[in-house]
Write a protein that holds these residues in place. Structure first.
Motif, PDB file in Angstrom:
ATOM      1  N   TYR A 257       0.828  -1.202   0.000  1.00  0.00           N
ATOM      2  CA  TYR A 257       0.000   0.000   0.000  1.00  0.00           C
ATOM      3  C   TYR A 257       0.869   1.261   0.000  1.00  0.00           C
ATOM      4  N   ILE A 258       1.935   1.253   0.782  1.00  0.00           N
ATOM      5  CA  ILE A 258       2.834   2.411   0.807  1.00  0.00           C
ATOM      6  C   ILE A 258       3.492   2.611  -0.556  1.00  0.00           C
ATOM      7  N   ALA A 259       3.867   1.505  -1.206  1.00  0.00           N
ATOM      8  CA  ALA A 259       4.433   1.609  -2.563  1.00  0.00           C
ATOM      9  C   ALA A 259       3.420   2.212  -3.525  1.00  0.00           C
ATOM     10  N   LYS A 272       8.546   7.296   6.109  1.00  0.00           N
ATOM     11  CA  LYS A 272       9.519   6.484   6.825  1.00  0.00           C
ATOM     12  C   LYS A 272       8.803   5.287   7.448  1.00  0.00           C
ATOM     13  N   THR A 273       9.378   4.121   7.265  1.00  0.00           N
ATOM     14  CA  THR A 273       8.804   2.899   7.847  1.00  0.00           C
ATOM     15  C   THR A 273       9.832   2.225   8.737  1.00  0.00           C
ATOM     16  N   ASN A 274       9.344   1.626   9.783  1.00  0.00           N
ATOM     17  CA  ASN A 274      10.197   0.874  10.705  1.00  0.00           C
ATOM     18  C   ASN A 274       9.495  -0.441  11.020  1.00  0.00           C
ATOM     19  N   SER A 307       5.100  17.328   3.714  1.00  0.00           N
ATOM     20  CA  SER A 307       4.380  16.425   4.611  1.00  0.00           C
ATOM     21  C   SER A 307       5.265  15.241   4.962  1.00  0.00           C
ATOM     22  N   TYR A 308       4.902  14.564   6.020  1.00  0.00           N
ATOM     23  CA  TYR A 308       5.656  13.380   6.421  1.00  0.00           C
ATOM     24  C   TYR A 308       4.707  12.370   7.059  1.00  0.00           C
ATOM     25  N   ILE A 309       5.078  11.102   6.933  1.00  0.00           N
ATOM     26  CA  ILE A 309       4.367   9.994   7.583  1.00  0.00           C
ATOM     27  C   ILE A 309       5.422   9.031   8.109  1.00  0.00           C
ATOM     28  N   GLU A 310       5.322   8.692   9.359  1.00  0.00           N
ATOM     29  CA  GLU A 310       6.236   7.744   9.980  1.00  0.00           C
ATOM     30  C   GLU A 310       5.405   6.594  10.572  1.00  0.00           C
ATOM     31  N   VAL A 311       5.707   5.395  10.108  1.00  0.00           N
ATOM     32  CA  VAL A 311       4.958   4.204  10.526  1.00  0.00           C
ATOM     33  C   VAL A 311       5.934   3.188  11.106  1.00  0.00           C
ATOM     34  N   SER A 312       5.554   2.583  12.232  1.00  0.00           N
ATOM     35  CA  SER A 312       6.410   1.563  12.837  1.00  0.00           C
ATOM     36  C   SER A 312       5.554   0.459  13.432  1.00  0.00           C
ATOM     37  N   ILE A 313       6.086  -0.746  13.385  1.00  0.00           N
ATOM     38  CA  ILE A 313       5.484  -1.910  14.034  1.00  0.00           C
ATOM     39  C   ILE A 313       6.578  -2.585  14.840  1.00  0.00           C
ATOM     40  N   ALA A 321       2.785  -3.433  18.758  1.00  0.00           N
ATOM     41  CA  ALA A 321       2.528  -1.995  18.814  1.00  0.00           C
ATOM     42  C   ALA A 321       2.631  -1.414  17.414  1.00  0.00           C
ATOM     43  N   PHE A 322       1.558  -0.755  16.984  1.00  0.00           N
ATOM     44  CA  PHE A 322       1.528  -0.024  15.715  1.00  0.00           C
ATOM     45  C   PHE A 322       1.474   1.462  16.050  1.00  0.00           C
ATOM     46  N   ALA A 323       2.460   2.213  15.558  1.00  0.00           N
ATOM     47  CA  ALA A 323       2.528   3.653  15.814  1.00  0.00           C
ATOM     48  C   ALA A 323       2.610   4.387  14.480  1.00  0.00           C
ATOM     49  N   CYS A 324       1.879   5.479  14.394  1.00  0.00           N
ATOM     50  CA  CYS A 324       1.865   6.277  13.169  1.00  0.00           C
ATOM     51  C   CYS A 324       1.873   7.756  13.548  1.00  0.00           C
TER      52      CYS A 324
END
Length: 377
Positions: A257-259, A272-274, A307-313, A321-324
């Motif tokens: 989805y991010i792609a 940014k993804t983690n 803009s920015y989006i940072e996603v981590s699991i 934990a899912f953080a956005c």
């Protein structure tokens, strides 16, 4: 149905065991007694106990297989009480009185037989007056149940009814509880399916809007976006219908989805993804994180501003934990979040009760979302 048969079989086994134990008490006493009994004496003792227990056994049969299912469980309470009183009165008052007419006193009968054997042959026993040592009352049949014993028998009968009710209602409560849990589970599954059917069109609607925006901007990117969308559709149609999915497959879906979103938005958007390199082998509900990620793109991206989006699991002691974190812009600050957030809250409550953490906070320039869920067992 299997649960009902199981409880019915258990009930019959309990009753059979209890009555075998009660009716076998004379044999146990015979085995524990050091004295030797003649078979006739043993049978006399056994038959005497069984004769005493016969009214109680009949009361149990009538109460358990007639009064409870036909009256009590159908809520005919007054009819049940009247029938129970009538049954106890008939078995312990009327029936023994009827037997008394045809049952001579066994002690007098044995005494008469012994006197006949020892009397001279020239005169019959009837020619002699009754022995003076016998009272007049002994020449008449004695009652089978004396008043004190009648009261004791009625009390024991009431205790038997109470014991029967306790077992029957206890097993019925277990059966009803299992049925209630099964109905709650079916209701839960139906509601979860309903929320999924709302979520899937919501997801496709947003994605098609993205493709529509790309058609006028870059036709080649639009074609590539359609290919990426086909991968997402394959996951949604064939895997998301399951009750649980591996965390690895869910992360792969988020990466696809991010792609897809990278093709739409300009270089002003920083993503940014983690995600864990080695994904734990655990199960989670499908399509649980995608709604939060969609909202980050919908409300945190602007074509005019950076803009920015940072996603981590990550894996924590509490679970997954899912953080956005995403930017906040004036043009999207007052937009409604739609049905996505409400649906995910309902799903979380249905799946985990209160055993999860979900926070959605915002300040002047950003949104912060945190979701922590325990793995599905």
């Amino acid at each position: 149905m299997k649960s009902q048969h199981k409880h019915l079989l258990l009930e019959q086994i309990i009753y059979a065991f209890i009555w075998i134990l009660i009716l076998g008490t004379p044999f146990v006493n015979f085995l524990l007694n050091e004295k030797t009994f003649h078979p006739n004496e043993l049978w006399k003792e056994v038959s005497g106990v069984w004769l005493i227990m016969c009214p109680f056994f009949l009361l149990f049969l009538i109460h358990n297989y007639l009064l409870i299912p036909r009256l009590l469980l159908k809520k005919y309470y007054m009819g049940y009480i009247v029938s129970l009183v009538f049954t106890i009165g008939f078995l312990f008052v009327v029936l023994p009185e009827g037997f008394k007419v045809f049952s001579p006193n066994p002690d007098i009968q044995e005494h008469n037989i012994s006197l006949k054997k020892s009397a001279p042959q020239i005169r019959s026993y009837c020619d002699y007056p009754p022995p003076l040592t016998h009272k007049r009352s002994e020449m008449h049949p004695a009652p089978l149940i004396h008043p004190p014993f009648l009261l004791i028998h009625i009390i024991v009968a009431i205790l038997l009814v109470g014991f029967n009710l306790t077992i029957r209602l206890f097993l019925k409560s277990l059966h009803d509880e299992e049925i209630l849990k099964e109905l709650e589970h079916q209701h839960l599954e139906s509601e979860l399916q309903y929320l999924k059917y709302q979520l899937n069109p919501h997801f496709f609607m947003n994605t098609l809007n993205n493709i529509h925006a790309l058609v006028d901007i870059d036709g080649e990117k639009a074609k590539q976006t359609i290919l990426e969308l086909s991968k997402l559709m394959r996951y949604v149609l064939y895997e998301a219908n399951k009750s649980r999915i591996s965390l690895e497959r869910e992360i792969q879906f988020l990466e696809n989805y991010i792609a897809l979103m990278r093709l739409r938005y300009t270089e002003q958007l920083t993503i940014k993804t983690n995600f864990p390199v080695i994904v734990p082998d655990i199960q989670i509900p499908p399509l649980l994180f995608i709604t939060l990620l969609e909202n980050a793109f919908k409300h945190g991206v602007s074509y005019q501003e950076s803009s920015y989006i940072e996603v981590s699991i990550t894996r924590t002691d509490e679970g997954i934990a899912f953080a956005c974190h995403n930017s906040k812009h004036t043009c999207t600050a007052h937009e409604h979040h739609g049905i996505g957030i409400e649906n995910i809250k309902k799903r979380l409550h249905l799946l985990y009760g209160n055993n999860y953490t979900f926070t959605l906070t915002e300040d002047a320039s950003s949104y912060h979302v945190l979701l922590i869920i325990p793995p599905l067992s």
